[in-house]
Design a protein around this motif. Structure first.
Motif, PDB file in Angstrom:
ATOM      1  N   ALA B  16      48.423  51.989  18.729  1.00 56.12           N
ATOM      2  CA  ALA B  16      47.146  51.465  18.845  1.00 56.12           C
ATOM      3  C   ALA B  16      45.907  52.149  18.324  1.00 56.12           C
ATOM      4  CB  ALA B  16      46.912  50.907  20.209  1.00 56.12           C
ATOM      5  N   GLY B  17      46.572  53.546  17.994  1.00 59.37           N
ATOM      6  CA  GLY B  17      45.415  54.640  17.300  1.00 59.37           C
ATOM      7  C   GLY B  17      44.634  55.202  18.734  1.00 59.37           C
ATOM      8  N   ILE B  18      45.185  55.171  19.769  1.00 59.42           N
ATOM      9  CA  ILE B  18      44.642  55.878  20.729  1.00 59.42           C
ATOM     10  C   ILE B  18      45.272  57.504  20.741  1.00 59.42           C
ATOM     11  CG2 ILE B  18      44.201  56.111  23.299  1.00 59.42           C
ATOM     12  CD1 ILE B  18      44.801  53.300  23.494  1.00 59.42           C
ATOM     13  N   PRO B  19      44.169  58.185  20.819  1.00 57.57           N
ATOM     14  CA  PRO B  19      44.861  59.670  20.708  1.00 57.57           C
ATOM     15  C   PRO B  19      45.596  59.928  21.983  1.00 57.57           C
ATOM     16  CG  PRO B  19      42.575  59.660  20.236  1.00 57.57           C
ATOM     17  CD  PRO B  19      42.561  58.369  20.910  1.00 57.57           C
ATOM     18  N   ILE B  20      46.682  60.598  21.711  1.00 52.10           N
ATOM     19  CA  ILE B  20      47.690  60.857  22.916  1.00 52.10           C
ATOM     20  C   ILE B  20      46.835  61.982  24.008  1.00 52.10           C
ATOM     21  CG2 ILE B  20      49.747  62.098  23.646  1.00 52.10           C
ATOM     22  CD1 ILE B  20      50.402  59.431  22.769  1.00 52.10           C
ATOM     23  N   SER B  21      46.088  62.997  23.469  1.00 51.81           N
ATOM     24  CA  SER B  21      45.522  64.155  24.231  1.00 51.81           C
ATOM     25  C   SER B  21      44.749  63.516  25.188  1.00 51.81           C
ATOM     26  CB  SER B  21      44.685  64.831  23.115  1.00 51.81           C
ATOM     27  OG  SER B  21      43.598  64.037  22.668  1.00 51.81           O
ATOM     28  N   HIS B  22      43.933  62.267  25.412  1.00 50.45           N
ATOM     29  CA  HIS B  22      43.509  61.708  26.467  1.00 50.45           C
ATOM     30  C   HIS B  22      43.607  60.721  26.945  1.00 50.45           C
ATOM     31  CE1 HIS B  22      39.914  62.705  23.822  1.00 50.45           C
ATOM     32  NE2 HIS B  22      40.453  61.583  23.385  1.00 50.45           N
ATOM     33  N   CYS B  23      44.966  60.365  27.433  1.00 51.13           N
ATOM     34  CA  CYS B  23      45.171  58.694  27.786  1.00 51.13           C
ATOM     35  C   CYS B  23      45.188  58.929  29.193  1.00 51.13           C
ATOM     36  CB  CYS B  23      46.538  58.307  27.275  1.00 51.13           C
ATOM     37  SG  CYS B  23      46.413  57.751  25.490  1.00 51.13           S
ATOM     38  N   ASP B  45      36.020  42.512   9.373  1.00 48.28           N
ATOM     39  CA  ASP B  45      35.260  41.331   9.897  1.00 48.28           C
ATOM     40  C   ASP B  45      35.814  41.382  11.369  1.00 48.28           C
ATOM     41  OD1 ASP B  45      35.294  39.466   7.103  1.00 48.28           O
ATOM     42  OD2 ASP B  45      33.633  40.610   7.770  1.00 48.28           O
ATOM     43  N   ASP B  46      37.042  41.405  11.543  1.00 49.14           N
ATOM     44  CA  ASP B  46      37.832  41.292  12.791  1.00 49.14           C
ATOM     45  C   ASP B  46      37.359  42.472  13.846  1.00 49.14           C
ATOM     46  OD1 ASP B  46      38.351  38.731  11.953  1.00 49.14           O
ATOM     47  OD2 ASP B  46      40.688  39.408  11.741  1.00 49.14           O
ATOM     48  N   HIS B  47      37.261  43.630  13.396  1.00 47.73           N
ATOM     49  CA  HIS B  47      37.274  44.785  14.161  1.00 47.73           C
ATOM     50  C   HIS B  47      36.111  44.906  15.333  1.00 47.73           C
ATOM     51  CE1 HIS B  47      34.457  47.064  11.755  1.00 47.73           C
ATOM     52  NE2 HIS B  47      34.380  47.813  12.699  1.00 47.73           N
ATOM     53  N   ILE B  48      35.327  44.144  15.044  1.00 45.77           N
ATOM     54  CA  ILE B  48      33.917  43.933  16.017  1.00 45.77           C
ATOM     55  C   ILE B  48      34.730  43.170  17.157  1.00 45.77           C
ATOM     56  CG2 ILE B  48      31.842  43.048  16.626  1.00 45.77           C
ATOM     57  CD1 ILE B  48      31.602  45.531  14.661  1.00 45.77           C
ATOM     58  N   ASP B  49      35.538  42.090  17.192  1.00 41.60           N
ATOM     59  CA  ASP B  49      36.073  41.322  18.095  1.00 41.60           C
ATOM     60  C   ASP B  49      36.857  42.240  18.865  1.00 41.60           C
ATOM     61  OD1 ASP B  49      36.260  38.263  16.564  1.00 41.60           O
ATOM     62  OD2 ASP B  49      34.758  39.352  17.574  1.00 41.60           O
ATOM     63  N   ARG B  50      37.450  43.055  18.121  1.00 40.99           N
ATOM     64  CA  ARG B  50      38.592  44.054  19.046  1.00 40.99           C
ATOM     65  C   ARG B  50      38.352  44.776  19.932  1.00 40.99           C
ATOM     66  NH1 ARG B  50      41.325  48.270  16.954  1.00 40.99           N
ATOM     67  NH2 ARG B  50      40.048  48.358  14.952  1.00 40.99           N
ATOM     68  N   ILE B  51      37.117  45.410  19.555  1.00 31.83           N
ATOM     69  CA  ILE B  51      36.705  46.285  20.503  1.00 31.83           C
ATOM     70  C   ILE B  51      35.983  45.882  21.886  1.00 31.83           C
ATOM     71  CG2 ILE B  51      36.043  48.130  18.798  1.00 31.83           C
ATOM     72  CD1 ILE B  51      33.159  47.631  18.904  1.00 31.83           C
ATOM     73  N   SER B  52      36.024  44.511  22.079  1.00 28.19           N
ATOM     74  CA  SER B  52      35.670  44.084  23.269  1.00 28.19           C
ATOM     75  C   SER B  52      36.313  44.512  24.509  1.00 28.19           C
ATOM     76  CB  SER B  52      35.270  42.494  23.296  1.00 28.19           C
ATOM     77  OG  SER B  52      36.734  42.132  23.239  1.00 28.19           O
ATOM     78  N   ASP B  53      37.577  44.910  24.359  1.00 30.70           N
ATOM     79  CA  ASP B  53      38.152  45.582  25.549  1.00 30.70           C
ATOM     80  C   ASP B  53      38.452  47.085  25.048  1.00 30.70           C
ATOM     81  OD1 ASP B  53      39.757  42.543  25.212  1.00 30.70           O
ATOM     82  OD2 ASP B  53      38.723  43.284  27.349  1.00 30.70           O
ATOM     83  N   LEU B  54      37.882  48.082  25.837  1.00 34.59           N
ATOM     84  CA  LEU B  54      37.703  49.242  25.483  1.00 34.59           C
ATOM     85  C   LEU B  54      39.056  50.184  26.045  1.00 34.59           C
ATOM     86  CD1 LEU B  54      34.086  50.202  25.826  1.00 34.59           C
ATOM     87  CD2 LEU B  54      35.140  49.742  23.838  1.00 34.59           C
ATOM     88  N   PRO B  55      39.227  51.216  25.055  1.00 36.17           N
ATOM     89  CA  PRO B  55      40.647  51.949  25.728  1.00 36.17           C
ATOM     90  C   PRO B  55      40.067  52.631  26.633  1.00 36.17           C
ATOM     91  CG  PRO B  55      40.202  52.348  23.322  1.00 36.17           C
ATOM     92  CD  PRO B  55      38.984  51.479  23.729  1.00 36.17           C
ATOM     93  N   SER B  56      41.015  52.938  27.754  1.00 32.24           N
ATOM     94  CA  SER B  56      40.526  53.852  29.172  1.00 32.24           C
ATOM     95  C   SER B  56      39.960  55.240  28.943  1.00 32.24           C
ATOM     96  CB  SER B  56      41.897  53.884  30.093  1.00 32.24           C
ATOM     97  OG  SER B  56      42.708  54.474  29.348  1.00 32.24           O
ATOM     98  N   ASN B  57      40.435  55.993  28.096  1.00 31.24           N
ATOM     99  CA  ASN B  57      39.633  57.124  27.931  1.00 31.24           C
ATOM    100  C   ASN B  57      38.216  56.844  27.477  1.00 31.24           C
ATOM    101  OD1 ASN B  57      41.328  56.715  25.491  1.00 31.24           O
ATOM    102  ND2 ASN B  57      40.030  58.446  24.574  1.00 31.24           N
ATOM    103  N   VAL B  58      38.166  56.034  26.526  1.00 25.05           N
ATOM    104  CA  VAL B  58      36.808  55.785  26.031  1.00 25.05           C
ATOM    105  C   VAL B  58      35.815  55.365  27.176  1.00 25.05           C
ATOM    106  CG1 VAL B  58      35.362  53.998  24.771  1.00 25.05           C
ATOM    107  CG2 VAL B  58      37.188  55.219  23.823  1.00 25.05           C
ATOM    108  N   ILE B  59      36.422  54.500  28.360  1.00 28.28           N
ATOM    109  CA  ILE B  59      35.650  54.228  29.356  1.00 28.28           C
ATOM    110  C   ILE B  59      35.262  55.570  30.175  1.00 28.28           C
ATOM    111  CG2 ILE B  59      35.637  52.853  31.637  1.00 28.28           C
ATOM    112  CD1 ILE B  59      37.138  50.606  30.016  1.00 28.28           C
ATOM    113  N   ASP B  60      36.225  56.368  30.440  1.00 25.05           N
ATOM    114  CA  ASP B  60      36.189  57.528  31.185  1.00 25.05           C
ATOM    115  C   ASP B  60      35.114  58.413  30.581  1.00 25.05           C
ATOM    116  OD1 ASP B  60      39.567  58.188  31.850  1.00 25.05           O
ATOM    117  OD2 ASP B  60      38.200  56.760  32.825  1.00 25.05           O
TER     118      ASP B  60
END
Lengths: 160, 460
Positions: B16-23, B45-60
């Protein structure tokens, strides 16, 4: 629109290819600040164009601009304020996700503070929409929580 | 990209492209991320939809920067989010978010309960805790409060700020000294006395004290218990008349003192390179006994309205010779330039600082020493060469412009590498009339310059 290749002979430039097929150049010292890019360079070598599937041509130039300033030590509060001034909340979110993907720590920290500032005192609905969250509380549960945390519900601004 | 629902969470993260360093693996979040990625190509065009659910480290990342009210309010976003805020390791009870202007008179038990409730609901380590009481608020951080709250923090807290505003409380409770992991500690509005069994803050790097009253020996005991201290800031504190520091690791010191201060001795602080001294209400002659040898930045600010402010009195010539030879940045504020003696003193300071790159001189002071300007002797330039000086800022009130001109003439004639000199006479409400401004501009243009590239800016 591809950026001009940097003409500095003393520092190496790396080619980055976005998810939508555009190529941008960045100095090797700036690339070091993005841990994902550095890891890919370590694996693939620095002569090859590094593919970045999850970053697109709208965001990457902005990120490159930030790190260009960073390596010359010129990032000031004024620069950072200017940097985000014309971005709307969704554009900042996209940039933030890109910074996360690239593991670009300094930009990540700066943008997370900026997003927190933008969300300050926004309504619950606005924040739900921003994070893409659906409310699944029952009305009773929700009103009970609001009562328990009454102090945190004061001072919310109206949505524009 | 074909995400597989088999395999462990870290493989899924890489895909998914989430950096391992902070999961931080919150299963429901990771699953919702996959649902949104499952049938989308990586396409603009699609990637704006994709980010409606954010990865957890982003939320943190965002949660950590939210103000306390916004943070606690996220509990109502959805059932998934109900407890997400409780593991954010930063709690900052400060500013408008904590006590907006119309809540400054909240009864103390109510304010207390808010903080206690938050701490009780919180889950996981707290690395950063701020409690800053705004000016005008009737709430006081009491002994009882701290004895309730500090146990939640003491094991892990690294950054701690506790500031009562304007009120001098009883002693800071000894329980605060049990926070062994502190790297940054700021407190204010307390009486300080050190517990007899104080074993020190062994990891403390940054200490800031404001409006603290020291019991006898308390400040010395505190500082000697911090063997790694690098930054120290003491402002508007009482109960100490001698400030002698020998911490070898100290790099930055900022001290605001009052006229009770008798002696400042800094020669043993061998690594101190950044020093700021500010007199709150005047200083005694001979105050500074010694300065650090390798100072690079030095700011000395005289008090705003004391007629007896004479820099020559507190930094004697012997000190100039021994301590100014590495200085690169110098700022002197509230210098009374129309005292001839003081003007000559500034020149001797400049002569003792051969490495000086940037000079800032300001006079906000309201003192109007009524002396006729002394044009009889210009400052002697021949024996001096300030060959590293690049930037000079002189900012004064309109009325003292004549004497500043002598200094400027000296600087322009001796600075061979000067790039910019800015002369600002705009401080204060008195404005010079157009003829005077014109004559100053003309004088500036005519002054002899040792550096051909020097740019002189005149602001009013």
């Amino acid at each position: 629109m591809a950026q001009e290749a940097s003409s500095s002979t003393s520092s190496k430039t790396i080619s980055l290819k976005t998810g939508d097929g555009e190529i941008f150049e960045i100095e090797a010292s700036a690339a070091k600040q993005m841990k994902t890019v550095q890891r890919l360079i370590d694996d693939l070598g620095d002569d090859i164009t590094i593919p970045l599937h999850n970053v697109f041509s709208k965001e990457l130039p902005k990120i490159i601009e930030y790190y260009k300033k960073d390596i010359t030590g010129e990032i000031t509060k004024d620069f950072e304020a200017e940097f985000v001034k014309d971005l709307n909340d969704d554009e900042v979110k996209v940039l933030f996700l890109a910074a996360n993907y690239l593991d670009a720590n300094k930009l990540f920290e700066f943008l997370s503070q900026n997003i927190a500032d933008r969300l300050e005192s926004k309504s619950v609905e606005y924040v739900r929409k921003y994070f893409g969250v659906e409310n699944d509380f029952t009305p009773e549960e929700e009103s009970k929580l609001r009562e328990e945390r009454a102090w945190s519900f004061r001072g919310i601004k109206e949505d524009e | 990209m074909n995400p597989s629902f088999c395999g462990n969470a870290s493989t899924q993260c890489i895909a998914a492209g989430i950096p391992i360093s902070h999961c931080r693996f919150s299963l429901s979040i990771v699953r919702s991320l996959y649902m949104s990625l499952f049938n989308k190509k990586a396409n603009q065009d699609d990637h704006i939809d994709r980010i409606s659910d954010l990865p957890s480290n982003v939320i943190d990342g965002i949660l950590e920067h939210l103000s306390i009210r916004d943070l606690v309010r996220t509990s109502i976003l959805s059932t998934n989010w109900r407890y997400m805020w409780t593991s954010v390791p930063t709690l900052k009870f400060q500013g408008r978010s904590f006590l907006p202007d119309d809540h400054l008179n909240y009864p103390s038990p109510v304010v207390s309960k808010i903080i206690t409730d938050v701490l009780m609901l919180h889950n996981g380590p707290i690395y950063k805790f701020n409690l800053l009481i705004p000016y005008g608020c009737s709430f006081e951080i009491t002994l009882e409060c701290l004895n309730t709250w500090i146990p939640f923090l003491s094991r892990n807290v690294k950054h701690l700020e506790l500031v009562n505003n304007g009120t001098y409380l009883d002693k800071m409770p000894y329980i605060v000294f049990s926070c062994k992991e502190l790297t940054k500690f700021r407190f204010g509005g307390f009486n300080l006395s050190i517990p007899p069994n104080f074993s020190g803050f062994k990891r403390l790097l940054n200490l800031q004290l404001q409006m603290v009253t020291f019991e006898s020996g308390a400040l010395e005991s505190l500082i000697s218990g911090c063997p790694l201290l690098e930054k120290l800031r003491i402002e508007y504190c009482h109960g100490f008349e001698y400030f002698h520091i020998s911490t070898p690791t100290l790099k930055v010191l900022s001290l605001v003192f009052d006229k009770n201060m008798k002696s400042i001795c800094l020669k043993k602080a061998q690594n101190l390179s950044d020093l700021t001294l500010m007199a709150n209400d005047g200083w005694v002659p001979g105050l500074i006994k010694s300065l650090p040898k390798n100072m690079q930045r030095f700011c000395c600010i005289a008090s705003f309205s004391d007629k007896k402010n004479v820099f020559a009195d507190i930094i004697p010539p012997t000190l100039l010779k021994s301590s100014f030879n590495s200085i690169k940045y110098l700022r002197l504020a509230n210098v009374i330039l129309n005292e001839r003696r003081e003007l000559l003193y500034i020149v001797s300071v400049l002569k003792s600082a051969p490495c000086l790159v940037e000079l800032d001189i300001q006079n906000y002071s309201l003192v109007d020493v009524a002396q006729p300007p002394d044009h009889s002797e210009e400052l002697e330039c021949r024996s001096c060469c300030l060959n590293q000086l690049k930037t000079v800022n002189i900012k004064i009130r309109a009325t003292s412009n004549q004497d500043a001109m002598s200094l400027i003439r000296f600087i322009l004639a001796t600075s061979t590498s000067l790039k910019t000199l800015t002369f600002d006479v705009g401080l204060g409400s008195q404005k010079l009339d157009a003829l005077v401004l014109l004559s100053i501009s003309q004088d500036l243009l005519l002054m002899k310059r040792a550096s051909q590239r020097a740019e002189v800016k005149f602001l009013h």
